[in-house]
Design an enzyme around this catalytic site. Structure first.
Site: not given
Length: 352
Positions: A41-42, A162, A245, A307
């Site tokens: 996102g960053n 979620k 993702k 991640k």
């Protein structure tokens, strides 16, 4: 030069820079290792940025600039994926406003994800294409609207967890439940929660592979991919769910035979005891040690956890290496000079 002339020149790959001919010649790319990069996102927007599309374009351009040295090296075939959390939230908010005004029906989540794949893919594609063009590199960048298969019997469908979209006041909750929504009370109000099933297949992965062989930079699996389920005859239909993702990216990386999976985030390295006086940065770690650290609660589910799950899955399914680092450190990380490298236990033992 007119815009049409610029496009024609790009498509015909007329040589005007040192990278044109060798980088677009069919067959040249076939033996290059594949690098799959997941933009966090960053990479698109940060807390200090305003929420405008223009700001997202500026931040995205900064991010793709960090990828130029990798492309210039000619060492990799490149696939990009990206998240879409804030963007899909904005789409659903607009959908809510229109529905509450009686103007339009609410938009299904799979359609909202598809919308972000198009809009964000366009943004990344244009920013990257412009950066390449201005650097004298004639490589096309293509966005693929990507469907990702999930199991309709995945337990996540019975236990949605979620959060998605905005907060709602208590007086709207019963009405929203009548739409079939699952609502949960959180700090700040009520939010919709949806299933987050495990991805099992990337529907368009063969197309990704074919484009890579022709020297095309591919953007795929935006927002984790559009979640779809298969009927008994094989036909597909979208479902109201979101796919992580990083998990989808790792699956794509395995299926197309990627050498390296790189997940970009806000920090340069994964850390143990993050944010404490006992913080330890990890440079290289094997999946067995990483799994032990995860079992010890080192990686919260709301931040680094997904991640870590993704890179462990990639390596355990046969991927040679994974990297977690920031966009600014990626080029150095690929040379072994930065980032956290996740490898198989045998490789880690040999290098030690």
């Amino acid at each position: 030069m007119s815009q049409q002339a610029r496009v024609n020149k790009l498509l015909k790959t007329a040589s005007s820079g040192p990278y044109d001919a060798p980088m677009r010649t069919p067959g040249v790319w076939a033996d290059k290792p594949i690098l799959v990069v997941a933009l966090g996102g960053n990479a698109i927007t940060r807390a200090e940025d305003d929420a405008s599309v223009e700001s997202q374009f500026r931040r995205t351009r900064e991010t793709v600039e960090t990828l130029l040295p990798i492309v210039e090296s000619g060492a990799y075939r490149l696939v990009l994926t990206h998240g879409n959390g804030p963007q899909v939230g904005s789409i659903l908010l607009r959908s809510d406003v229109a529905a509450e005004a009686g103007v339009l029906p609410r938009l299904p989540i799979d359609s909202a994800v598809a919308d972000t794949q198009g809009a964000m893919g366009y943004m990344i594609q244009q920013c990257f294409s412009n950066a390449l063009w201005e650097s004298g590199i004639r490589l096309p960048v293509v966005t693929i609207v990507t469907q990702v298969l999930v199991d309709d019997e995945d337990p996540a469908f019975q236990n949605p967890t979620k959060p998605i979209g905005r907060f709602y006041p208590p007086e709207q909750v019963e009405e929203l439940k009548r739409h079939g929504w699952v609502m949960t009370e959180q700090k700040g109000g009520w939010r919709r929660v949806v299933p987050s099933p495990i991805p099992s297949e990337i529907i368009e992965e063969d197309i990704v592979r074919e484009l890579l062989e022709e020297g095309v930079i591919v953007i795929a699996c935006g927002g984790g991919g559009i979640p779809v389920v298969a009927a008994e005859g094989g036909s597909l239909s979208g479902v109201d769910a979101v796919i992580d993702k990083d998990l989808a990216t790792a699956l794509l990386a395995n299926h197309i035979g990627a050498h390296t999976l790189a997940i970009l985030t806000a920090v340069d390295n994964v850390a143990l005891n993050y944010g404490t006086d006992d913080e330890v940065l990890l440079d290289e770690v094997d999946v067995e040690d990483l799994r032990r650290h995860a079992a010890d609660g080192q990686f919260p589910s709301g931040s680094m956890g997904p991640k870590i799950d993704a890179v462990m899955g990639f390596v355990e399914r046969g991927g040679p290496q994974a990297i977690i680092t920031s966009p600014e450190k990626l080029a150095d990380a690929l040379e072994g000079k930065a980032g956290t490298h996740i490898v198989a236990p045998a490789l880690h033992a040999e290098e030690a």
